[in-house]
Design a protein around this motif. Structure first.
Motif, PDB file in Angstrom:
ATOM      1  N   LYS A 433      -1.313  49.663  39.412  1.00  0.00           N
ATOM      2  CA  LYS A 433      -0.546  48.277  40.969  1.00  0.00           C
ATOM      3  C   LYS A 433       0.847  47.983  40.675  1.00  0.00           C
ATOM      4  N   SER A 434       1.138  48.756  39.705  1.00  0.00           N
ATOM      5  CA  SER A 434       3.379  48.772  39.654  1.00  0.00           C
ATOM      6  C   SER A 434       3.516  50.415  41.009  1.00  0.00           C
ATOM      7  N   ILE A 435       2.925  51.332  41.192  1.00  0.00           N
ATOM      8  CA  ILE A 435       3.434  52.197  42.632  1.00  0.00           C
ATOM      9  C   ILE A 435       2.810  51.058  43.403  1.00  0.00           C
ATOM     10  N   GLU A 437       2.849  48.465  44.181  1.00  0.00           N
ATOM     11  CA  GLU A 437       3.954  47.840  45.104  1.00  0.00           C
ATOM     12  C   GLU A 437       5.483  48.260  44.953  1.00  0.00           C
ATOM     13  N   VAL A 438       6.055  49.452  43.796  1.00  0.00           N
ATOM     14  CA  VAL A 438       7.299  50.003  44.953  1.00  0.00           C
ATOM     15  C   VAL A 438       7.472  50.710  45.866  1.00  0.00           C
ATOM     16  N   ASN A 439       6.106  51.753  46.177  1.00  0.00           N
ATOM     17  CA  ASN A 439       5.507  52.101  48.125  1.00  0.00           C
ATOM     18  C   ASN A 439       5.574  50.591  48.824  1.00  0.00           C
ATOM     19  N   GLU A 440       5.137  49.946  48.167  1.00  0.00           N
ATOM     20  CA  GLU A 440       5.974  48.576  49.407  1.00  0.00           C
ATOM     21  C   GLU A 440       7.302  48.439  49.306  1.00  0.00           C
ATOM     22  N   VAL A 441       7.436  47.974  48.634  1.00  0.00           N
ATOM     23  CA  VAL A 441       9.192  47.979  48.457  1.00  0.00           C
ATOM     24  C   VAL A 441      10.070  49.319  49.781  1.00  0.00           C
TER      25      VAL A 441
END
Length: 480
Positions: A433-435, A437-441
């Motif tokens: 999930k964190s990855i 989110e980072v990709n989306e950012v």
């Protein structure tokens, strides 16, 4: 140009004549006939003058495999699966009949109702032999059905292509050998050596009877063949698409995942009962005494051997019994390992339970940290007041100072425990999930950069236009 066309037509005619001689037919293609002609809504290639497709004529000369018809393959596969299920049911029934006859004959001999030379014993053993013969025929039929099913699945015409040498032959031979073992309709005695070093004539019937219990593997085969996972078409299709073999190992893993406790308890009870009967039979035949002739004493000895305890109050006195004890110990070690693994997986918290537990733990640690911080402030104020009053009570000062240090230690400990809980709560799902989110950012930043670059380019173009216009104005003013 005309000479080139005549040469091309002549070469084509020669090639067609050669093909006609090789195929034994006189298929001459007219250059005026189109390569593709549509008739009755279908496209036929290389149409002849008599409205007959030349490819149809050539296909009539070559044999067509019956497995090319998908409807035939599906219907044949369904019939073979149904036949295999019936054959396995027959194997299971014949194996149980033979085992029941064997148990009846052995128990009658142990209870001294009959002897090995009586007619009842010979009749029961003859029934066992007859059922064994039919069982061997059923096993051969099962493997023939399996080969035919493999041929149907892979569109094979020759059965030798569906047999992998030598593993298939070894598998068939091993299964026939296991199911062929049974007590013969006679009393066969051989010289046997006891653990005390004495030699005497002993019967081989108990060994054959114990080895005959190996037929119980057909119970597992019967359950697998009639399992919903193996008979369901959707499961087979999903397995084929994902390159997963739906076989005995898959069904066993599925049962261990869905009902691990039931499977393990069933296996343990089966091992306990079968090995108890085998131990009692060995001891009664080869070393008869009152202690080892009891079924419950044999069960006690098998239970402590299965659990790898071994008190030593009762132990086997024959080599046959010792072999059964060693086998029981090995199976006990394996089953205990499976039981420990199942219990560990069952006692492990689920993802939702971990979240709830971690949330409650963090709340309690926050509460403890706040209390410790309040105590720290309280003891600091008390020490300040004590120093301001210039009191000479060193004992009270030391006590307050110790409480202050303990409150600070409690506050730090609560902080560290909360950090550890936060680290342990992070799993693969949280990381994924964190990855994401980072990709989306990162994607949004890159999109903003692209938009900004477009705007910068627009500004540069506008500035260039403005500079050109200013130059034009300057030159117009200068010329005046």
């Amino acid at each position: 140009m005309d000479k080139y066309v005549d040469t091309r037509m002549r070469i084509r005619h020669i090639v067609q004549s050669a093909i006609s001689k090789m195929t034994g037919s006189s298929l001459v293609e007219d250059p005026g006939i189109p390569l593709v002609d549509r008739q009755n809504g279908k496209y036929n290639k290389y149409m002849a003058d008599d409205n007959t497709s030349q490819t149809d004529l050539v296909s009539n000369l070559t044999p067509v495999s019956k497995f090319d018809n998908i409807s035939y393959r599906l219907s044949r596969r369904k019939k073979l699966i149904k036949r295999r299920r019936h054959v396995v049911s027959v194997e299971f029934t014949l194996a149980l009949i033979g085992i029941v006859f064997m148990l009846v004959e052995t128990e009658l001999f142990i209870q001294k109702v009959i002897t090995k030379t009586d007619a009842i014993s010979l009749i029961l053993k003859s029934c066992i032999s007859i059922s064994t013969v039919f069982l061997l025929v059923a096993i051969i039929s099962y493997h023939i059905t399996g080969i035919q099913l493999h041929m149907t699945d892979n569109s094979l015409e020759d059965w030798r292509l569906a047999v992998s040498f030598p593993w298939t032959y070894l598998k068939i031979f091993a299964e026939l050998l296991i199911c062929a073992i049974h007590p013969f309709p006679s009393s066969i005695e051989i010289p046997g050596l006891n653990p005390d070093g004495k030699t005497k004539m002993v019967s081989i019937d108990p060994i054959l009877c114990i080895l005959m219990l190996l037929r119980l593997y057909l119970v597992g085969k019967f359950m697998v063949v009639n399992s919903r996972l193996l008979t369901d078409t959707a499961t087979q299709s999903l397995g084929a698409l994902n390159k997963v073999k739906i076989n005995t190992a898959f069904v066993f893993k599925a049962l261990m995942s869905s009902n691990p406790g039931t499977v393990l308890v069933s296996i343990m009870l089966a091992i306990l009962i079968v090995d108890t009967w085998a131990m009692r039979t060995c001891e009664v035949y080869y070393h008869p005494d009152e202690a080892h002739s009891s079924f419950f004493n044999a069960m006690w000895m098998i239970a402590i051997t299965f659990l790898t305890v071994g008190y030593g109050d009762i132990y086997p006195n024959s080599y046959c019994g010792r072999f059964v004890a060693v086998t029981t110990g090995l199976m006990g070690v394996g089953t205990t390992a499976l039981l420990v693994a199942v219990l560990a997986s069952k006692l492990e918290q689920s993802r939702a339970e971990k979240y709830v537990h971690n949330f409650v733990s963090r709340a309690q640690l926050d509460k403890q940290r706040k209390h410790a911080a309040a105590d720290t402030i309280k003891y600091v104020i008390q020490l300040w007041r004590l120093r301001r009053q210039d009191a000479d009570d060193d004992r009270k000062r030391i006590r307050l100072h110790g409480k202050l240090l303990q409150a600070i230690a409690n506050m730090r400990e609560a902080k560290n425990e909360k950090a550890c809980i936060g680290e342990s709560a992070i799993g693969f799902i949280e990381i994924a999930k964190s990855i994401n989110e980072v990709n989306e950012v990162v994607d949004s930043i890159q999109e903003n950069q692209r938009d900004m670059q477009v705007k910068i380019n627009d500004m540069e173009s506008k500035m260039d236009d403005l500079a050109n216009k200013m130059d034009a104005v300057y030159h117009a003013i200068a010329h005046r």
